[in-house]
Enzyme design. Structure first.
Site, short mmCIF file in Angstrom:
data_model
loop_
_atom_site.label_atom_id
_atom_site.label_comp_id
_atom_site.label_asym_id
_atom_site.label_seq_id
_atom_site.Cartn_x
_atom_site.Cartn_y
_atom_site.Cartn_z
NE ARG A 37 0.37 -22.14 -14.85
CZ ARG A 37 -0.17 -20.98 -15.18
NH1 ARG A 37 0.18 -19.88 -14.51
NH2 ARG A 37 -1.05 -20.89 -16.15
CE LYS A 195 -18.77 -12.01 -24.71
NZ LYS A 195 -18.36 -10.61 -24.48
N GLY A 348 -7.77 -23.31 -19.45
CA GLY A 348 -8.14 -23.32 -18.04
C GLY A 348 -9.40 -24.08 -17.71
N GLY A 371 -2.41 -19.05 -22.76
CA GLY A 371 -2.30 -18.26 -23.98
C GLY A 371 -1.43 -18.90 -25.04
#
Length: 393
Positions: A37, A195, A348, A371
């Protein structure tokens, strides 16, 4: 998307406040374990420095409580590494809202962890006004935080004299727009994860856009169960079966398709020493766990993707961290890397797989965000981006 960009602004002699995402991982001794980053943020910083700007870089690190910094939450290691990469010392400025400090033209200072400022998370206007007084130009180059309306990402963008997007922010938005807003078709999306419930909004959004939807990881087991296939002891959400069927129905109603594996790799235990067995989906036994797509399914998937012009990838096909269950994700990564389609990857686990299989240079765009990338896939408006769009002139 329309917004001002850094290269459109005259920065000579200006006080430039750049919001970066330097939230890097630290090891137990406080050393940076991955500086990706920081390196990704160098473009905007170097551009401002080259014009003789007085550069202030702001970022968060970890999740400090407002009003104080605990050990391990200081940006000191980041300042050191940033200085090494820029080839010049970078001063770390603490209490930067409460005491005067100066940055010379052509120099850069790193402002201590912005999330320690009271009012940052609440997007407080009073805090943003204090920050706006420090700068002539505000630059948001932190796409990874664009989904959060915070003082350094949203309110400051509205209150600073000039607001624009940095090169990393602009490139992320350009790539996402190319992949989803106006994609070359056919468009395929690969979505993996444990999920269905955690990525339901993404699945529903993509089902309305793509020609092909591929569901991998633990989520694939729920879709297999919804289609009437045995899944043994595999990770699954039985309560999401009807949701999976609804996603499949939404695709079918548009003439789009859900890609389902015809064979899978199974084991009776989840461990690095587990024995892997390839089975047709109909032959999965009650004691089996599905841990990867089988070779026949992967070959079919690669053939299908070869017909596409845009590929969005978010999530592995199986447990790629364990060698005997990595074939599906490895083959997928290398196949996408060879294809002529525009490829966009993010998340990720996806980035970890891309790095593990050494194909980063061959993917057209690898998003550094987490996100924000996922919320863009969901079709949500990103507050920090909206603030920049509203400042367009």
């Amino acid at each position: 998307m329309s917004f001002n960009t850094l290269d459109q602004v005259d920065l000579r002699g200006q006080r430039v406040f750049i919001r970066c995402d330097l939230n890097v991982p630290l090891d137990a001794s406080g050393r940076i374990s991955d500086d990706t980053r920081i390196r990704a943020s160098l473009g905007g910083i170097r551009h401002a420095l080259s014009q003789g700007a007085r550069v202030m870089v702001a970022s968060h690190l970890g999740r400090p409580k407002e009003g104080r910094l605990a050990p391990g939450e200081s940006l000191a290691p980041v300042a050191k590494r940033l200085g090494e990469l820029l080839g010049a010392p970078v001063a770390l400025v603490g209490d930067w809202l409460d005491r005067p400090f100066d940055v010379a033209p052509g120099q850069v200072a790193l402002l201590e962890n912005c999330r320690a400022n009271v009012g940052e998370k609440a997007n407080a206007e009073a805090l943003a006004r204090r920050m706006a007084a420090l700068c002539d130009v505000y630059v948001n180059d932190a796409f990874g935080t664009a989904h959060r309306a915070e003082a350094t990402t949203e309110a400051l963008a509205r209150l600073a004299p000039i607001a624009c997007a940095g090169p990393l922010m602009a490139s992320e938005l350009h790539a996402l727009g190319r992949a989803l807003a106006n994609p070359a078709r056919p468009l395929a999306a690969i979505v993996g994860g444990a999920k269905v419930s955690t990525k339901l909004s993404i699945l529903e959004s993509l089902a309305a856009q793509v020609e092909w939807l591929v569901v991998g990881g633990g989520m694939a087991n729920t879709f297999l169960l919804a289609a009437g296939h045995p899944i043994g002891r595999s990770l699954c959400e039985p309560e999401m079966v009807e949701t999976a069927r609804a996603v499949a129905a939404a695709l079918a109603a548009r003439g789009a398709q859900l890609f389902m594996p015809t064979d899978v790799v199974t084991a009776t235990e989840f461990s690095p020493t587990a024995r892997a067995t390839v089975k047709a989906v109909a032959d999965v036994a009650p004691d089996d766990m599905i841990l990867d797509f089988g070779p026949e399914s992967v070959a079919q998937l690669v053939a299908m993707l070869g017909q596409c012009k845009t590929i969005v990838w978010n999530g592995p096909l199986g447990v790629f961290e364990i060698e005997q269950f990595s074939h599906g994700t490895r083959t997928l990564a290398h196949a996408i890397a060879r294809m002529d389609a525009f490829s966009l990857a993010g998340g990720g686990d996806t980035v970890a797989a891309i790095n593990q299989f050494e194909v980063e240079e061959c993917i057209d765009y690898v998003s550094t965000a987490g996100g924000a990338f996922l919320e863009f896939l969901e079709g949500k408006s990103l507050p920090a981006v909206k603030a920049l769009q509203d400042r367009r002139h």
